[in-house]
Design an enzyme around this catalytic site. Structure first.
Site, PDB file in Angstrom:
ATOM      1  N   GLU A   1       0.630  -1.698  -0.163  1.00  0.00           N
ATOM      2  CA  GLU A   1      -0.040  -0.234   0.035  1.00  0.00           C
ATOM      3  C   GLU A   1       0.761   1.436   0.192  1.00  0.00           C
ATOM      4  O   GLU A   1       2.113   1.392   1.267  1.00  0.00           O
ATOM      5  CB  GLU A   1      -0.982   0.073   1.390  1.00  0.00           C
ATOM      6  CG  GLU A   1      -1.945   1.586   1.167  1.00  0.00           C
ATOM      7  CD  GLU A   1      -3.096   1.310   1.981  1.00  0.00           C
ATOM      8  OE1 GLU A   1      -3.737  -0.350   2.362  1.00  0.00           O
ATOM      9  OE2 GLU A   1      -3.357   3.071   2.693  1.00  0.00           O
TER      10      GLU A   1
ATOM     11  N   GLU B   1       4.746   5.148   3.301  1.00  0.00           N
ATOM     12  CA  GLU B   1       4.009   7.267   4.394  1.00  0.00           C
ATOM     13  C   GLU B   1       5.666   7.505   4.024  1.00  0.00           C
ATOM     14  O   GLU B   1       6.341   7.332   5.636  1.00  0.00           O
ATOM     15  CB  GLU B   1       3.449   6.055   4.977  1.00  0.00           C
ATOM     16  CG  GLU B   1       2.228   7.790   5.589  1.00  0.00           C
ATOM     17  CD  GLU B   1       1.746   8.484   4.273  1.00  0.00           C
ATOM     18  OE1 GLU B   1       1.171   8.357   3.539  1.00  0.00           O
ATOM     19  OE2 GLU B   1       2.579   9.700   3.798  1.00  0.00           O
TER      20      GLU B   1
ATOM     21  N   ASP C   1       9.539   7.671   0.401  1.00  0.00           N
ATOM     22  CA  ASP C   1       8.907   7.741  -0.825  1.00  0.00           C
ATOM     23  C   ASP C   1       8.665   6.275  -1.731  1.00  0.00           C
ATOM     24  O   ASP C   1      10.396   5.095  -1.405  1.00  0.00           O
ATOM     25  CB  ASP C   1       9.834   8.465  -2.304  1.00  0.00           C
ATOM     26  CG  ASP C   1       9.441   8.786  -3.103  1.00  0.00           C
ATOM     27  OD1 ASP C   1       8.316   7.940  -3.929  1.00  0.00           O
ATOM     28  OD2 ASP C   1       9.351   9.851  -4.124  1.00  0.00           O
TER      29      ASP C   1
ATOM     30  N   ASP D   1      -2.773  12.264  -2.966  1.00  0.00           N
ATOM     31  CA  ASP D   1      -2.630  13.356  -3.464  1.00  0.00           C
ATOM     32  C   ASP D   1      -3.069  13.902  -4.656  1.00  0.00           C
ATOM     33  O   ASP D   1      -2.593  13.367  -5.131  1.00  0.00           O
ATOM     34  CB  ASP D   1      -1.392  13.952  -3.173  1.00  0.00           C
ATOM     35  CG  ASP D   1      -0.581  13.830  -1.871  1.00  0.00           C
ATOM     36  OD1 ASP D   1      -0.469  14.664  -0.889  1.00  0.00           O
ATOM     37  OD2 ASP D   1       0.190  12.932  -1.726  1.00  0.00           O
TER      38      ASP D   1
ATOM     39  N   LYS E   1      -4.559  21.538  -9.984  1.00  0.00           N
ATOM     40  CA  LYS E   1      -4.236  21.859 -10.235  1.00  0.00           C
ATOM     41  C   LYS E   1      -3.202  21.857 -12.203  1.00  0.00           C
ATOM     42  O   LYS E   1      -2.580  20.678 -11.397  1.00  0.00           O
ATOM     43  CB  LYS E   1      -3.314  23.583 -10.188  1.00  0.00           C
ATOM     44  CG  LYS E   1      -3.853  24.090  -8.846  1.00  0.00           C
ATOM     45  CD  LYS E   1      -2.965  24.736  -8.209  1.00  0.00           C
ATOM     46  CE  LYS E   1      -3.293  25.856  -6.609  1.00  0.00           C
ATOM     47  NZ  LYS E   1      -3.026  26.536  -6.321  1.00  0.00           N
TER      48      LYS E   1
ATOM     49  N   ASP F   1     -11.495  10.829  -4.935  1.00  0.00           N
ATOM     50  CA  ASP F   1     -12.390  11.330  -5.197  1.00  0.00           C
ATOM     51  C   ASP F   1     -12.607  12.682  -6.223  1.00  0.00           C
ATOM     52  O   ASP F   1     -12.619  13.702  -5.828  1.00  0.00           O
ATOM     53  CB  ASP F   1     -13.383  11.508  -3.890  1.00  0.00           C
ATOM     54  CG  ASP F   1     -12.310  12.768  -2.236  1.00  0.00           C
ATOM     55  OD1 ASP F   1     -11.262  12.944  -2.857  1.00  0.00           O
ATOM     56  OD2 ASP F   1     -12.346  12.723  -1.317  1.00  0.00           O
TER      57      ASP F   1
ATOM     58  N   THR G   1     -10.594   5.026   4.616  1.00  0.00           N
ATOM     59  CA  THR G   1      -9.789   5.485   5.706  1.00  0.00           C
ATOM     60  C   THR G   1     -10.187   7.358   5.968  1.00  0.00           C
ATOM     61  O   THR G   1     -10.736   7.866   4.702  1.00  0.00           O
ATOM     62  CB  THR G   1      -8.188   5.804   4.186  1.00  0.00           C
ATOM     63  OG1 THR G   1      -9.062   6.357   2.752  1.00  0.00           O
ATOM     64  CG2 THR G   1      -8.355   4.531   3.804  1.00  0.00           C
ATOM     65  N   ARG G   2      -9.090   7.912   6.416  1.00  0.00           N
ATOM     66  CA  ARG G   2      -9.230   8.658   6.999  1.00  0.00           C
ATOM     67  C   ARG G   2      -9.769  10.457   6.169  1.00  0.00           C
ATOM     68  O   ARG G   2     -10.774  10.625   6.197  1.00  0.00           O
ATOM     69  CB  ARG G   2      -8.543   9.589   8.073  1.00  0.00           C
ATOM     70  CG  ARG G   2      -8.375   9.918   9.396  1.00  0.00           C
ATOM     71  CD  ARG G   2      -8.016  10.199  10.342  1.00  0.00           C
ATOM     72  NE  ARG G   2      -7.245  11.905  10.511  1.00  0.00           N
ATOM     73  CZ  ARG G   2      -7.860  12.677  10.532  1.00  0.00           C
ATOM     74  NH1 ARG G   2      -8.176  12.947  11.149  1.00  0.00           N
ATOM     75  NH2 ARG G   2      -6.742  13.846  10.397  1.00  0.00           N
ATOM     76  N   TYR G   3      -8.620   9.961   4.968  1.00  0.00           N
ATOM     77  CA  TYR G   3      -8.927  11.367   4.147  1.00  0.00           C
ATOM     78  C   TYR G   3     -10.341  10.510   3.113  1.00  0.00           C
ATOM     79  O   TYR G   3     -10.159  12.123   2.492  1.00  0.00           O
ATOM     80  CB  TYR G   3      -7.758  10.892   3.126  1.00  0.00           C
ATOM     81  CG  TYR G   3      -7.234  11.579   2.110  1.00  0.00           C
ATOM     82  CD1 TYR G   3      -7.019  12.945   2.277  1.00  0.00           C
ATOM     83  CD2 TYR G   3      -8.261  11.703   0.843  1.00  0.00           C
ATOM     84  CE1 TYR G   3      -7.011  14.534   1.224  1.00  0.00           C
ATOM     85  CE2 TYR G   3      -7.794  12.679   0.180  1.00  0.00           C
ATOM     86  CZ  TYR G   3      -7.230  13.698   0.433  1.00  0.00           C
ATOM     87  OH  TYR G   3      -7.271  14.842  -0.220  1.00  0.00           O
TER      88      TYR G   3
HETATM   89  C1  LIG Z   1      -4.504  12.035   0.649  1.00  0.00           C
HETATM   90  S1  LIG Z   1      -3.114  11.015   1.340  1.00  0.00           S
HETATM   91  C2  LIG Z   1      -4.542   9.867   1.492  1.00  0.00           C
HETATM   92  C3  LIG Z   1      -3.543   9.006   2.866  1.00  0.00           C
HETATM   93  C4  LIG Z   1      -4.900   7.648   2.524  1.00  0.00           C
HETATM   94  N1  LIG Z   1      -4.490   6.887   1.648  1.00  0.00           N
HETATM   95  C5  LIG Z   1      -6.220   7.730   2.865  1.00  0.00           C
HETATM   96  O1  LIG Z   1      -7.067   7.619   1.763  1.00  0.00           O
HETATM   97  O2  LIG Z   1      -6.265   8.363   3.948  1.00  0.00           O
HETATM   98  C6  LIG Z   1      -2.192  10.426   0.144  1.00  0.00           C
HETATM   99  C7  LIG Z   1      -1.076  10.167   0.768  1.00  0.00           C
HETATM  100  O3  LIG Z   1       0.285   9.376  -0.007  1.00  0.00           O
HETATM  101  C8  LIG Z   1       1.287  10.246   0.570  1.00  0.00           C
HETATM  102  N2  LIG Z   1       2.681   9.839  -0.385  1.00  0.00           N
HETATM  103  C9  LIG Z   1       2.199  10.464  -1.732  1.00  0.00           C
HETATM  104  N3  LIG Z   1       3.540  10.438  -2.545  1.00  0.00           N
HETATM  105  C10 LIG Z   1       4.305   9.331  -2.396  1.00  0.00           C
HETATM  106  C11 LIG Z   1       5.242   8.794  -2.379  1.00  0.00           C
HETATM  107  N4  LIG Z   1       5.509   8.720  -3.329  1.00  0.00           N
HETATM  108  N5  LIG Z   1       5.424   7.808  -1.802  1.00  0.00           N
HETATM  109  C12 LIG Z   1       4.221   7.156  -0.316  1.00  0.00           C
HETATM  110  N6  LIG Z   1       3.335   8.129  -0.105  1.00  0.00           N
HETATM  111  C13 LIG Z   1       3.208   9.341  -0.497  1.00  0.00           C
HETATM  112  C14 LIG Z   1       0.679  11.068   1.240  1.00  0.00           C
HETATM  113  O4  LIG Z   1       2.011  11.383   2.286  1.00  0.00           O
HETATM  114  C15 LIG Z   1       0.124  11.687   1.815  1.00  0.00           C
HETATM  115  O5  LIG Z   1       0.231  10.787   3.315  1.00  0.00           O
END
Ligand SMILES: C[S@@+](CC[C@H](N)C(=O)[O-])C[C@H]1O[C@@H](n2cnc3c(N)ncnc32)[C@H](O)[C@@H]1O
Length: 238
Positions: free
Chosen positions: A66, A91, A118, A140, A144, A176, A214-216
């Site tokens: 994940e 994460e 990453d 994320d 934009k 979303d 998920t929380r997000y």
């Molecule tokens: C908008 S949040 C959603 C988190 C979770 N999946 C949820 O649905 O609650 C997106 C997450 O992806 C992580 N993320 C973004 N680019 C990443 C990468 N290259 N490797 C690992 N995680 C990454 C960010 O730090 C962030 O916590």
């Protein structure tokens, strides 16, 4: 094993796909878990040789990865449900990793490995065809136009994902943001190595049976209801 350095987050390649890596100060327990538990289950952030997840759990019935697990609700929930599967989670956000560590300790899990940075260098380093599932929930959005290039879903990412997945392995994606769903369908279709399993709109509007909210997701920050895209990896060259 070196402790993760959240003060100097590294991004793979020229573009960072994630936002902040530090939030609130960690609790004493979380700080301690970074010192004690994390080193026992950390995935090397910059592997200099191929990574075979079977080295961590030789008898795993399935291996799942994940990426961007956020608060770890889904990662830990799935790991509890499937003790014989190995779960890799990536994460870069420190608080998210801390939550995963707490979940792992609370539930006595020994089927989770964590990467606190990453995911992309590790995805690249995985031995071919080792993953049964790759999950990306509400990445994320970088919605934009000038930020679209920061999105996780890019041709190079899909190439690495396809290489790491077993033929028939699943790529699960949820967003979303309508534009990110369209972007993903387009990029995955252009890649050619995946089959999109949806037949009707109901299929992408409905979470998979085993989905964990998920929380997000509950924040509803996007511009549409959640869209769930499920793809399977075609064998190489098909
Ligand atoms: C908008 S949040 C959603 C988190 C979770 N999946 C949820 O649905 O609650 C997106 C997450 O992806 C992580 N993320 C973004 N680019 C990443 C990468 N290259 N490797 C690992 N995680 C990454 C960010 O730090 C962030 O916590």
């Amino acid at each position: 094993m070196q402790k993760p350095d959240f003060s100097a987050p590294k991004a793979y390649g020229p573009l960072r796909s994630f936002g902040r890596v530090r939030g609130r100060a960690l609790s004493d327990r979380q700080t301690q878990l970074f010192d004690t538990l994390f080193p026992t289950l950390a995935i090397p952030a910059e592997p200099d040789s191929p990574l075979d997840p079977r080295d961590w759990m030789a008898d795993a019935q399935a291996i799942e990865f994940e990426i961007g697990f956020g608060g770890a609700e889904h990662l830990i929930g799935q790991a509890i449900r499937h003790p014989h599967h190995l779960f890799l989670g990536a994460e870069p956000f420190q608080e998210g990793v801390a939550k995963a560590l707490v979940g792992i300790e609370d539930h006595g899990l020994n089927n989770v490995r964590l990467l606190a940075s990453d995911a992309r260098p590790v995805l690249q380093a995985l031995v071919p065809h080792c993953l049964d599932r790759l999950t990306i929930l509400f990445p994320d959005p970088w919605h934009k136009a000038r930020h679209n290039k920061r999105r996780l879903i890019q041709p190079s990412f899909l190439e690495a994902a396809h290489r790491a997945l077993k033929p028939g392995g699943q790529l699960r994606f949820a967003t979303d943001w309508a534009d990110y769903a369209a972007w993903t369908i387009e990029k995955v279709t252009q890649h050619g190595g995946f089959e999109w399993l949806a037949e009707t709109a109901h299929d992408w509007r409905t979470p998979p049976d085993d989905h964990i909210t998920t929380r997000y997701e509950t924040k509803k920050l996007g511009d549409c209801a959640p869209i769930f895209l499920l793809f399977t990896a075609r064998p190489q060259g098909m």
